[in-house]
Design a protein around this motif. Structure first.
Motif, PDB file in Angstrom:
ATOM      1  N   ASP A 110       7.240  -8.273   9.644  1.00  0.00           N
ATOM      2  CA  ASP A 110       6.625  -8.241  10.967  1.00  0.00           C
ATOM      3  C   ASP A 110       6.707  -6.829  11.534  1.00  0.00           C
ATOM      4  N   GLN A 111       5.648  -6.403  12.194  1.00  0.00           N
ATOM      5  CA  GLN A 111       5.514  -5.060  12.758  1.00  0.00           C
ATOM      6  C   GLN A 111       5.312  -3.990  11.678  1.00  0.00           C
ATOM      7  N   GLN A 112       5.175  -4.437  10.425  1.00  0.00           N
ATOM      8  CA  GLN A 112       4.859  -3.508   9.341  1.00  0.00           C
ATOM      9  C   GLN A 112       3.804  -4.136   8.425  1.00  0.00           C
ATOM     10  N   GLU A 113       2.856  -4.815   9.043  1.00  0.00           N
ATOM     11  CA  GLU A 113       1.874  -5.590   8.294  1.00  0.00           C
ATOM     12  C   GLU A 113       0.997  -4.733   7.393  1.00  0.00           C
ATOM     13  N   GLU A 115       1.951  -1.929   5.834  1.00  0.00           N
ATOM     14  CA  GLU A 115       2.830  -1.029   5.081  1.00  0.00           C
ATOM     15  C   GLU A 115       2.232  -0.575   3.747  1.00  0.00           C
ATOM     16  N   ILE A 183      -3.496  -6.000  15.123  1.00  0.00           N
ATOM     17  CA  ILE A 183      -2.465  -5.527  14.203  1.00  0.00           C
ATOM     18  C   ILE A 183      -2.880  -4.196  13.590  1.00  0.00           C
ATOM     19  N   ARG A 186      -2.606  -1.357  16.123  1.00  0.00           N
ATOM     20  CA  ARG A 186      -1.216  -0.926  16.303  1.00  0.00           C
ATOM     21  C   ARG A 186      -0.704  -0.187  15.073  1.00  0.00           C
ATOM     22  N   GLU A 187      -0.994  -0.722  13.904  1.00  0.00           N
ATOM     23  CA  GLU A 187      -0.473  -0.155  12.666  1.00  0.00           C
ATOM     24  C   GLU A 187      -1.165   1.148  12.266  1.00  0.00           C
ATOM     25  N   LYS A 190       0.730   4.375  12.088  1.00  0.00           N
ATOM     26  CA  LYS A 190       1.704   4.604  11.020  1.00  0.00           C
ATOM     27  C   LYS A 190       1.047   5.021   9.711  1.00  0.00           C
TER      28      LYS A 190
END
Length: 239
Positions: A110-113, A115, A183, A186-187, A190
């Protein structure tokens, strides 16, 4: 007092085993596709993420035409990962993904979908979620294969969903699509290199929008070829 009858014996066993076999084969196929997708992502120069039915074919036609003209390739199939790279190694390897199968192979936290994409250069192609879902409904109703629907976990056409029900369905509806887009938004911070392109913006100013995309892919094509590719991929020509 009447006796209750239950199904048992060979018929029940065969049906149960058949259902187990089907689920196993679907799970295996999803993982196979996810494994292949991850391998491509790790061996690509660029990734284009989008949801299905969001106008991505239009972008692929533009890119294919530009690459053919810029690198002097003969007209052929639309660009798909390394198919054009094989003819000229200057052509970038571009992965087109809906990110549907990868999560079945590589679990993310979660929060790194996103990656698996952090080290990639990713173009995130988005379209109005309602328009996307309406287009998906007609694809589901008229063109999707039953096997693909089962693999995606979507309802079968036998369910008889009307448009409103499809748009509200937990597996196909607008809410799920918006959640996934949020998602990616947000991602995207990164991801090593990321750009978000709206389909609606491309419709308003296709040439400048495509120019920005070509620059993101580090293709040094002149403005003349960019304009030619945009004109070539007009909806009239694509029909």
């Amino acid at each position: 007092m009447s006796k209750q009858t239950t199904t048992s014996g060979p018929e029940m066993t065969e049906g149960y085993l058949s259902a187990l076999s089907t689920r196993y084969l679907m799970r295996k196929e999803r993982r196979r596709r996810g494994k292949q997708e991850l391998k491509r992502i790790n061996n690509s120069n660029f990734v284009i993420f989008s949801h299905g039915n969001s106008g991505r074919t239009w972008l692929r036609v533009m890119l294919t035409r530009l690459i053919e003209q810029y690198y002097g390739l003969e007209s052929g199939p639309l660009i798909d990962f390394d198919n054009l790279h094989k003819f000229d190694d200057r052509v970038p390897k571009i992965v087109f993904t809906h990110n549907r199968w990868l999560p079945y192979f590589k679990k993310v936290r979660d929060q790194q979908e996103c990656e698996p994409y952090y080290c990639s250069s990713v173009l995130i192609w988005v379209r109005n979620p309602l328009d996307t879902c309406v287009s998906q409904y007609f694809q589901w109703l008229h063109r999707s294969k039953d096997e693909n629907l089962r693999l995606k976990g979507w309802p079968s056409r036998d369910s008889g969903l009307i448009l409103k029900e499809f748009l509200l369905h937990p597996e196909t509806g607008v809410e799920r699509l918006c959640r996934e887009l949020n998602i990616w938004l947000r991602e995207s911070e990164k991801i090593s290199r990321a750009i978000i392109v709206r389909y609606e913006d491309m419709l308003k100013d296709s040439t400048n929008g495509f120019d920005q995309i070509v620059s993101f892919f580090k293709i040094g094509a002149p403005r003349q070829l960019i304009e030619e590719a945009v004109n070539f991929s007009s909806f009239e020509n694509m029909r």
